[in-house]
Design an enzyme around this catalytic site. Structure first.
Site, PDB file in Angstrom:
ATOM      1  N   LYS A  93       0.432   2.257  28.718  1.00 36.76           N
ATOM      2  CA  LYS A  93       1.750   2.110  29.360  1.00 36.76           C
ATOM      3  C   LYS A  93       1.618   1.570  30.784  1.00 36.76           C
ATOM      4  O   LYS A  93       2.049   2.186  31.757  1.00 36.76           O
ATOM      5  CB  LYS A  93       2.529   3.424  29.362  1.00 36.76           C
ATOM      6  CG  LYS A  93       2.931   3.891  27.964  1.00 36.76           C
ATOM      7  CD  LYS A  93       3.924   5.034  28.019  1.00 36.76           C
ATOM      8  CE  LYS A  93       4.256   5.586  26.662  1.00 36.76           C
ATOM      9  NZ  LYS A  93       3.170   6.344  26.023  1.00 36.76           N
TER      10      LYS A  93
HETATM   11  O1  S5P Z   1       8.790   6.668  23.656  1.00 36.75           O
HETATM   12  C1  S5P Z   1       7.650   7.034  23.426  1.00 36.75           C
HETATM   13  C2  S5P Z   1       6.555   6.169  23.495  1.00 36.75           C
HETATM   14  C3  S5P Z   1       5.287   6.632  23.165  1.00 36.75           C
HETATM   15  S1  S5P Z   1       4.015   5.476  23.083  1.00 36.75           S
HETATM   16  N1  S5P Z   1       7.419   8.315  23.032  1.00 36.75           N
HETATM   17  C4  S5P Z   1       6.156   8.786  22.709  1.00 36.75           C
HETATM   18  O2  S5P Z   1       6.046   9.967  22.330  1.00 36.75           O
HETATM   19  N2  S5P Z   1       5.067   7.962  22.807  1.00 36.75           N
HETATM   20  C5  S5P Z   1       3.687   8.442  22.525  1.00 36.75           C
HETATM   21  O3  S5P Z   1       3.617   8.824  21.151  1.00 36.75           O
HETATM   22  C6  S5P Z   1       3.256   9.665  23.338  1.00 36.75           C
HETATM   23  O4  S5P Z   1       2.560   9.271  24.504  1.00 36.75           O
HETATM   24  C7  S5P Z   1       2.361  10.416  22.372  1.00 36.75           C
HETATM   25  O5  S5P Z   1       1.023   9.961  22.500  1.00 36.75           O
HETATM   26  C8  S5P Z   1       2.847  10.036  20.985  1.00 36.75           C
HETATM   27  C9  S5P Z   1       3.736  11.068  20.315  1.00 36.75           C
HETATM   28  O6  S5P Z   1       3.019  12.237  20.045  1.00 36.75           O
HETATM   29  P1  S5P Z   1       3.658  13.486  19.239  1.00 36.75           P
HETATM   30  O7  S5P Z   1       2.573  14.511  19.285  1.00 36.75           O
HETATM   31  O8  S5P Z   1       4.912  13.901  19.944  1.00 36.75           O
HETATM   32  O9  S5P Z   1       3.929  12.967  17.828  1.00 36.75           O
END
Ligand code: S5P
Length: 260
Positions: A93
């Site tokens: 990012k």
């Molecule tokens: O809008 C976003 C963009 C990203 S890249 N929301 C997110 O959650 N992410 C990433 O996706 C975040 O940094 C994390 O690594 C992943 C989601 O993880 P989870 O454990 O919530 O599924």
């Protein structure tokens, strides 16, 4: 309408070669699952990928959370990517001025540009950030997912910002794989990929603002092409079993979508 075209067709329409490759891997492996390996131990990450690598098209890293990072970790990660045919997305990012970003991309401890097939970037600083990445990357085997929307509650991205982000990407089509976004209306271009995080089998949220939608919702209603799952798999009792469940569920939704 991009969302009813099969990945094989969209591979042909992609400009960036890594986007083509990702579409092809999805079609070959019958997987549109991106695993977000948000673990802080290199050994744990490699162990996990040994078990689930065959089920994913893309592995998303946050390289700066790993406590025992080494060049050897990168070597092993690349070997697993080769063996199981997945690509690597470093979710850095980027969000600074172009000059700083070109250094963050290629220098420092992590040397992201040497091993990550693709990276994420914000559009916030203006198109200098894309100009910088475009200059420092070899677009034959590298590319960028641009953040056009976020999954978290209360994020400050407006619809104008999203629209301007998509316009910005159009200036550097050879560098762009697609968008990190939540909505199918965000863009139309079928050669771009919609990467959507914030997914679990049940809609829910965490205590720090993350919002989860179901596979059905994100693929059938919201247009996701590649679906990012982190804790839904990583924090499960059996990540391997859970990865197969996600892979099958997500693929079924995609098949339903392209069959109209
Ligand atoms: O809008 C976003 C963009 C990203 S890249 N929301 C997110 O959650 N992410 C990433 O996706 C975040 O940094 C994390 O690594 C992943 C989601 O993880 P989870 O454990 O919530 O599924």
């Amino acid at each position: 309408d991009r969302i009813i075209l099969p990945y094989e067709e969209r591979a042909k329409l992609a400009v960036n070669p890594v986007a083509k490759q990702l579409f092809s891997i999805m079609a070959t492996k019958k997987s549109n699952l991106c695993l977000s390996v948000d673990l802080t131990s290199a050994v744990d990450i490699l162990d996990l990928l040994e078990k689930v690598g065959e089920h994913v098209c893309l592995v998303k890293t946050h390289i700066d959370i790993i406590e025992d990072f080494s060049d050897n970790f990168v070597t092993q990660l690349k070997q697993l990517a080769q063996r199981y045919n997945f690509l690597i997305l470093e979710d850095r990012k980027f969000a600074d001025i172009g000059h700083t970003v070109s250094l963050q991309y290629s220098k420092g401890v992590y040397k992201i540009g040497e091993w990550a097939d693709c990276v994420t970037s914000h559009s916030l600083p203006g198109d200098g950030i894309l100009k910088a990445l475009n200059n420092v990357m070899d677009c034959a085997n590298r590319g960028v997912f641009l953040l056009a929307e976020m999954s978290s509650a209360g994020n400050l991205i407006s619809s104008d910002y999203t629209e301007a982000t998509v316009k910005m990407a159009a200036k550097y089509p050879e560098a762009i794989l697609g968008f990190v976004c939540q909505n199918k209306k965000t863009f139309n271009e079928p050669g771009f990929i919609q990467l959507t995080p914030g997914v679990q089998l049940e809609s829910s949220k965490d205590e720090l603002g993350q919002v989860y939608n179901t596979p059905e919702k994100v693929i059938l209603e919201n247009g996701a092409d590649v679906v990012v799952v982190g804790r839904g798999i990583v924090a499960a009792k059996s990540p391997e079993t859970q990865a197969v469940i996600y892979k099958d569920t997500l693929w079924k939704c995609y098949m339903k979508r392209i069959s109209g």
